[in-house]
Design a protein around this motif. Structure first.
Motif, PDB file in Angstrom:
ATOM      1  N   LEU A  28       0.837  -1.196   0.000  1.00  0.00           N
ATOM      2  CA  LEU A  28       0.000   0.000   0.000  1.00  0.00           C
ATOM      3  C   LEU A  28       0.873   1.247   0.000  1.00  0.00           C
ATOM      4  O   LEU A  28       1.827   1.352   0.776  1.00  0.00           O
ATOM      5  N   PRO A  31      -1.924   7.860  -1.088  1.00  0.00           N
ATOM      6  CA  PRO A  31      -2.827   8.221  -2.191  1.00  0.00           C
ATOM      7  C   PRO A  31      -2.154   9.187  -3.173  1.00  0.00           C
ATOM      8  O   PRO A  31      -1.318  10.000  -2.782  1.00  0.00           O
ATOM      9  N   THR A  37      -9.736   5.974  -8.465  1.00  0.00           N
ATOM     10  CA  THR A  37     -10.367   4.824  -7.810  1.00  0.00           C
ATOM     11  C   THR A  37      -9.271   4.009  -7.121  1.00  0.00           C
ATOM     12  O   THR A  37      -8.957   4.247  -5.980  1.00  0.00           O
ATOM     13  N   ALA A  38      -8.699   3.063  -7.854  1.00  0.00           N
ATOM     14  CA  ALA A  38      -7.600   2.246  -7.326  1.00  0.00           C
ATOM     15  C   ALA A  38      -6.697   1.849  -8.483  1.00  0.00           C
ATOM     16  O   ALA A  38      -7.139   1.770  -9.625  1.00  0.00           O
ATOM     17  N   VAL A  46       0.175  -0.470  -4.494  1.00  0.00           N
ATOM     18  CA  VAL A  46      -1.270  -0.269  -4.582  1.00  0.00           C
ATOM     19  C   VAL A  46      -1.600   1.159  -4.169  1.00  0.00           C
ATOM     20  O   VAL A  46      -1.111   1.639  -3.143  1.00  0.00           O
ATOM     21  N   TYR A  47      -2.428   1.802  -4.962  1.00  0.00           N
ATOM     22  CA  TYR A  47      -2.865   3.171  -4.700  1.00  0.00           C
ATOM     23  C   TYR A  47      -4.388   3.196  -4.655  1.00  0.00           C
ATOM     24  O   TYR A  47      -5.042   2.638  -5.534  1.00  0.00           O
ATOM     25  N   PHE A  48      -4.940   3.812  -3.630  1.00  0.00           N
ATOM     26  CA  PHE A  48      -6.380   3.981  -3.509  1.00  0.00           C
ATOM     27  C   PHE A  48      -6.700   5.459  -3.374  1.00  0.00           C
ATOM     28  O   PHE A  48      -6.001   6.185  -2.663  1.00  0.00           O
ATOM     29  N   ASP A  49      -7.764   5.886  -4.010  1.00  0.00           N
ATOM     30  CA  ASP A  49      -8.320   7.189  -3.711  1.00  0.00           C
ATOM     31  C   ASP A  49      -9.034   7.044  -2.366  1.00  0.00           C
ATOM     32  O   ASP A  49      -9.839   6.117  -2.181  1.00  0.00           O
ATOM     33  N   ALA A  53     -12.208   4.457  -1.565  1.00  0.00           N
ATOM     34  CA  ALA A  53     -12.043   3.330  -0.655  1.00  0.00           C
ATOM     35  C   ALA A  53     -12.993   3.426   0.540  1.00  0.00           C
ATOM     36  O   ALA A  53     -13.522   2.410   0.996  1.00  0.00           O
ATOM     37  N   PHE A  61     -14.009  -3.956  -0.924  1.00  0.00           N
ATOM     38  CA  PHE A  61     -12.595  -3.602  -0.790  1.00  0.00           C
ATOM     39  C   PHE A  61     -11.720  -4.812  -1.095  1.00  0.00           C
ATOM     40  O   PHE A  61     -10.743  -4.720  -1.849  1.00  0.00           O
ATOM     41  N   VAL A  64     -11.680  -5.493  -4.791  1.00  0.00           N
ATOM     42  CA  VAL A  64     -10.772  -4.602  -5.520  1.00  0.00           C
ATOM     43  C   VAL A  64      -9.338  -5.109  -5.391  1.00  0.00           C
ATOM     44  O   VAL A  64      -8.589  -5.129  -6.369  1.00  0.00           O
TER      45      VAL A  64
END
Length: 67
Positions: A28, A31, A37-38, A46-49, A53, A61, A64
């Protein structure tokens, strides 16, 4: 977000060992403004908005992460 990510990885390892093992290779990251999104990079980052999320159920989750 980090706690949710780790909890999801543990859940997947316990309930879907094959996929859970693969998810253990993901890392992870903070952001990024260009990820709405992701996203996963070639090196397993891994990048999540954050807002995206936050609106996902735990099951979504995990989905994804597996996608």
């Amino acid at each position: 977000m980090k706690e949710r990510f780790e909890t999801s990885r543990i859940y997947l390892c316990a309930n879907q060992p094959f996929f859970g093992t693969l998810v253990l290779n993901l890392r992870l990251q903070e952001p990024r403004s260009d990820v709405k999104t992701a996203a996963v990079s070639e090196d397993g980052s891994v990048y999540f908005d954050t807002e995206f999320a936050a609106n996902l159920t735990d099951s979504e989750f995990r989905g994804v992460l597996l996608h």
